[in-house]
Write an enzyme that holds these catalytic residues in place. Structure first.
Site, PDB file in Angstrom:
ATOM      1  N   ARG A 188      38.081  37.732  42.678  1.00 21.16           N
ATOM      2  CA  ARG A 188      37.871  39.076  43.219  1.00 21.16           C
ATOM      3  C   ARG A 188      38.443  39.225  44.624  1.00 21.16           C
ATOM      4  O   ARG A 188      37.860  39.880  45.485  1.00 21.16           O
ATOM      5  CB  ARG A 188      36.375  39.447  43.235  1.00 21.16           C
ATOM      6  N   ARG A 235      37.002  46.139  46.735  1.00 20.67           N
ATOM      7  CA  ARG A 235      36.377  47.052  47.687  1.00 20.67           C
ATOM      8  C   ARG A 235      36.112  46.525  49.089  1.00 20.67           C
ATOM      9  O   ARG A 235      35.900  47.311  50.002  1.00 20.67           O
ATOM     10  CB  ARG A 235      35.042  47.518  47.096  1.00 20.67           C
ATOM     11  N   ARG A 255      42.089  53.417  46.189  1.00 22.53           N
ATOM     12  CA  ARG A 255      41.099  53.752  45.152  1.00 22.53           C
ATOM     13  C   ARG A 255      40.531  55.152  45.365  1.00 22.53           C
ATOM     14  O   ARG A 255      40.168  55.826  44.395  1.00 22.53           O
ATOM     15  CB  ARG A 255      40.002  52.681  45.208  1.00 22.53           C
ATOM     16  N   ASP A 271      40.943  44.312  34.536  1.00 28.66           N
ATOM     17  CA  ASP A 271      39.523  44.036  34.347  1.00 28.66           C
ATOM     18  C   ASP A 271      39.319  43.414  32.975  1.00 28.66           C
ATOM     19  O   ASP A 271      40.059  43.720  32.044  1.00 28.66           O
ATOM     20  CB  ASP A 271      38.689  45.313  34.474  1.00 28.66           C
ATOM     21  N   TYR A 293      29.152  42.650  27.098  1.00 37.60           N
ATOM     22  CA  TYR A 293      29.349  44.056  27.493  1.00 37.60           C
ATOM     23  C   TYR A 293      29.513  44.949  26.258  1.00 37.60           C
ATOM     24  O   TYR A 293      29.021  46.082  26.228  1.00 37.60           O
ATOM     25  CB  TYR A 293      30.577  44.187  28.401  1.00 37.60           C
TER      26      TYR A 293
HETATM   27  O1  1CP Z   1      41.022  40.256  42.511  1.00 35.18           O
HETATM   28  C1  1CP Z   1      40.690  39.950  41.342  1.00 35.18           C
HETATM   29  O2  1CP Z   1      39.910  39.006  41.117  1.00 35.18           O
HETATM   30  C2  1CP Z   1      41.354  40.680  40.178  1.00 35.18           C
HETATM   31  C3  1CP Z   1      40.679  41.780  39.614  1.00 35.18           C
HETATM   32  C4  1CP Z   1      39.421  41.671  38.760  1.00 35.18           C
HETATM   33  C5  1CP Z   1      38.926  40.637  37.950  1.00 35.18           C
HETATM   34  C6  1CP Z   1      39.452  39.226  37.812  1.00 35.18           C
HETATM   35  C7  1CP Z   1      38.557  42.775  38.579  1.00 35.18           C
HETATM   36  C8  1CP Z   1      38.700  44.082  39.240  1.00 35.18           C
HETATM   37  N1  1CP Z   1      37.631  42.445  37.626  1.00 35.18           N
HETATM   38  C9  1CP Z   1      37.810  41.145  37.254  1.00 35.18           C
HETATM   39  C10 1CP Z   1      37.060  40.397  36.247  1.00 35.18           C
HETATM   40  C11 1CP Z   1      35.727  40.872  35.825  1.00 35.18           C
HETATM   41  N2  1CP Z   1      35.307  42.145  35.551  1.00 35.18           N
HETATM   42  C12 1CP Z   1      34.662  39.995  35.510  1.00 35.18           C
HETATM   43  C13 1CP Z   1      34.761  38.496  35.577  1.00 35.18           C
HETATM   44  C14 1CP Z   1      34.575  37.988  36.947  1.00 35.18           C
HETATM   45  C15 1CP Z   1      33.180  38.097  37.495  1.00 35.18           C
HETATM   46  O3  1CP Z   1      32.287  37.479  36.913  1.00 35.18           O
HETATM   47  O4  1CP Z   1      33.020  38.782  38.506  1.00 35.18           O
HETATM   48  C16 1CP Z   1      33.567  40.769  35.099  1.00 35.18           C
HETATM   49  C17 1CP Z   1      32.203  40.270  34.682  1.00 35.18           C
HETATM   50  C18 1CP Z   1      33.986  42.124  35.122  1.00 35.18           C
HETATM   51  C19 1CP Z   1      33.186  43.315  34.725  1.00 35.18           C
HETATM   52  C20 1CP Z   1      33.089  44.268  35.846  1.00 35.18           C
HETATM   53  N3  1CP Z   1      34.110  45.083  36.213  1.00 35.18           N
HETATM   54  C21 1CP Z   1      32.029  44.443  36.744  1.00 35.18           C
HETATM   55  C22 1CP Z   1      30.727  43.626  36.742  1.00 35.18           C
HETATM   56  C23 1CP Z   1      29.594  44.380  36.175  1.00 35.18           C
HETATM   57  C24 1CP Z   1      28.379  43.490  36.035  1.00 35.18           C
HETATM   58  O5  1CP Z   1      28.063  43.108  34.926  1.00 35.18           O
HETATM   59  O6  1CP Z   1      27.749  43.171  37.058  1.00 35.18           O
HETATM   60  C25 1CP Z   1      32.409  45.450  37.640  1.00 35.18           C
HETATM   61  C26 1CP Z   1      31.586  46.044  38.753  1.00 35.18           C
HETATM   62  C27 1CP Z   1      33.742  45.811  37.317  1.00 35.18           C
HETATM   63  C28 1CP Z   1      34.627  46.783  38.030  1.00 35.18           C
HETATM   64  C29 1CP Z   1      35.677  46.156  38.846  1.00 35.18           C
HETATM   65  N4  1CP Z   1      36.637  45.274  38.357  1.00 35.18           N
HETATM   66  C30 1CP Z   1      37.497  44.935  39.361  1.00 35.18           C
HETATM   67  C31 1CP Z   1      37.099  45.655  40.545  1.00 35.18           C
HETATM   68  C32 1CP Z   1      37.807  45.602  41.864  1.00 35.18           C
HETATM   69  C33 1CP Z   1      35.958  46.407  40.208  1.00 35.18           C
HETATM   70  C34 1CP Z   1      35.234  47.375  41.090  1.00 35.18           C
HETATM   71  C35 1CP Z   1      35.776  48.723  40.781  1.00 35.18           C
HETATM   72  C36 1CP Z   1      35.787  49.674  41.900  1.00 35.18           C
HETATM   73  O7  1CP Z   1      36.753  49.756  42.672  1.00 35.18           O
HETATM   74  O8  1CP Z   1      34.808  50.411  41.954  1.00 35.18           O
END
Ligand code: 1CP
Length: 338
Positions: free
Chosen positions: A23, A27, A36, A73, A147
């Site tokens: 990540r 944000r 964004r 994602d 999910y």
């Molecule tokens: O920089 C990076 O790492 C690349 C981008 C990336 C990756 C690898 C994003 C962008 N998401 C992910 C993987 C991801 N998405 C995972 C696996 C990693 C982890 O465990 O954190 C998971 C579980 C998700 C699902 C997801 N997408 C969540 C989690 C929800 C929960 O269950 O708690 C969320 C909040 C997102 C949205 C998301 N994905 C990525 C970003 C930057 C965001 C936030 C979106 C925004 O700008 O509001």
């Protein structure tokens, strides 16, 4: 010149570990928030190659990291399978939950829906210099299934566990669908320039022991085999978060080249073959907090991993309120420790 991340994933120990952060885009970076702000729909944001290339490169440029991770994602795969996906503002992902065999039978993977991700991959690869490697990724089947079945994050995964115990054949069918779609998606990323891949098994912690093989080991092994059949030398990192007691078997059964280690696990005690690279495992809270405690722990980790193939990373993703300056301080501490 061989990129350091790839050298380590071939099983070599290097004097200064490569560093990237899960990540690392997102944000906590003001330049991410600025882009964004003009792209309210997160799925469309991920599927806009111009924006996704820029957001992928932001942290690599700012901190001179050793890898870029494709901005996308894990939930884009259910989207491409035809499941309705949206991101509720401030609440995280939402999907129309699938709870039975008919919902699973209706899933069809449409690779064209994820074609923009391949454009992003090509664009990032072309923009990277000789030092930074491009990592592609996908969610591992169990994590993505949580999910798809629950319809959201933040639960105990009660419905997916019930389904897996009650209807093993239906659950196996869902794993088959996800193995197939995820393999195709990762192969396409590699075709488009990804130099390494990571499988995020972020919710390995909720898999009951009796289901671990069917939910994690076997689906992951099949994806690794499918990808390697097309790209034999492409390294794959598995990240089974919260599965400390399974790491030895995970390494043996799946064939991954590297393993991500969460912050709960004693990385020095992980017992996997010497060629398997370890990645992790700094507590993201230390990065949020910064300061001497972070630097001391980072140096301790680098010292503990000396002589082993090791990639510096966190035990999980960068937390949203993390000050970007702390990342710069962390990278400096790692590079001066080694
Ligand atoms: O920089 C990076 O790492 C690349 C981008 C990336 C990756 C690898 C994003 C962008 N998401 C992910 C993987 C991801 N998405 C995972 C696996 C990693 C982890 O465990 O954190 C998971 C579980 C998700 C699902 C997801 N997408 C969540 C989690 C929800 C929960 O269950 O708690 C969320 C909040 C997102 C949205 C998301 N994905 C990525 C970003 C930057 C965001 C936030 C979106 C925004 O700008 O509001």
């Amino acid at each position: 010149m061989v990129k350091k991340l790839l050298q380590v994933l071939r099983g070599e120990a290097v004097s200064q570990p490569p560093v990237w952060l899960m990540r690392q885009a997102g944000r906590y970076l003001p330049e991410y928030r600025a882009l964004r702000a003009n792209a309210p729909d997160f799925v469309q944001f991920c599927l806009n190659p111009e924006l996704a290339v820029e957001v992928t490169l932001q942290p690599v440029r700012r901190f001179q990291l050793d890898a870029a991770i494709l901005f996308a994602d894990i939930l884009l795969v259910p989207h491409a399978l035809g499941q309705k996906l949206w991101f509720a503002e401030g609440e995280g992902p939402r999907l129309d939950p699938i709870r039975d065999a008919s919902g699973i039978a209706a899933l069809r993977y449409d690779a064209a829906k994820l074609a923009p991700v391949m454009q992003t991959s090509k664009g990032v690869r072309a923009a990277l210099d000789d030092n930074a490697a491009l990592i592609g990724f996908a969610g591992a089947p169990w994590t993505v299934a949580t999910y798809m079945i629950e319809g959201q994050g933040g639960t105990d995964h009660e419905n997916v566990r019930k389904l897996a115990w009650r209807e093993p054949a239906t659950f196996a069918r869902l794993m088959d669908v996800l193995v197939d779609a995820t393999s195709q998606y990762l192969i396409a990323q590699a075709d488009a320039g990804a130099e390494a891949l990571q499988l995020f098994e972020s919710w390995a912690s909720t898999v009951p022991a009796g289901l671990f093989d069917a939910a994690v080991l076997s689906p992951t092994a099949r994806i690794v085999a499918n990808v390697k059949a097309k790209h034999p030398k492409l390294p794959i990192i598995g990240f089974p978060r919260g599965a400390g007691g399974w790491l030895t078997r995970y390494a043996q059964a799946t064939g991954v080249d590297g393993i991500g280690i969460d912050q709960m696990t004693d990385i020095a005690a992980v017992n996997v073959p010497a060629r398997v690279a370890l990645q992790g495992n700094l507590d993201p809270i230390l990065l949020l907090q910064g300061g001497e405690a972070m630097r001391t722990e980072a140096r301790r980790l680098v010292a503990a991993m000396r002589g082993r193939p090791f990639i510096f990373n966190l035990g999980h993703g960068v937390m949203q309120p993390t000050p970007p300056d702390h990342v710069a301080e962390l990278v400096a501490a790692i590079r001066s420790a080694s």
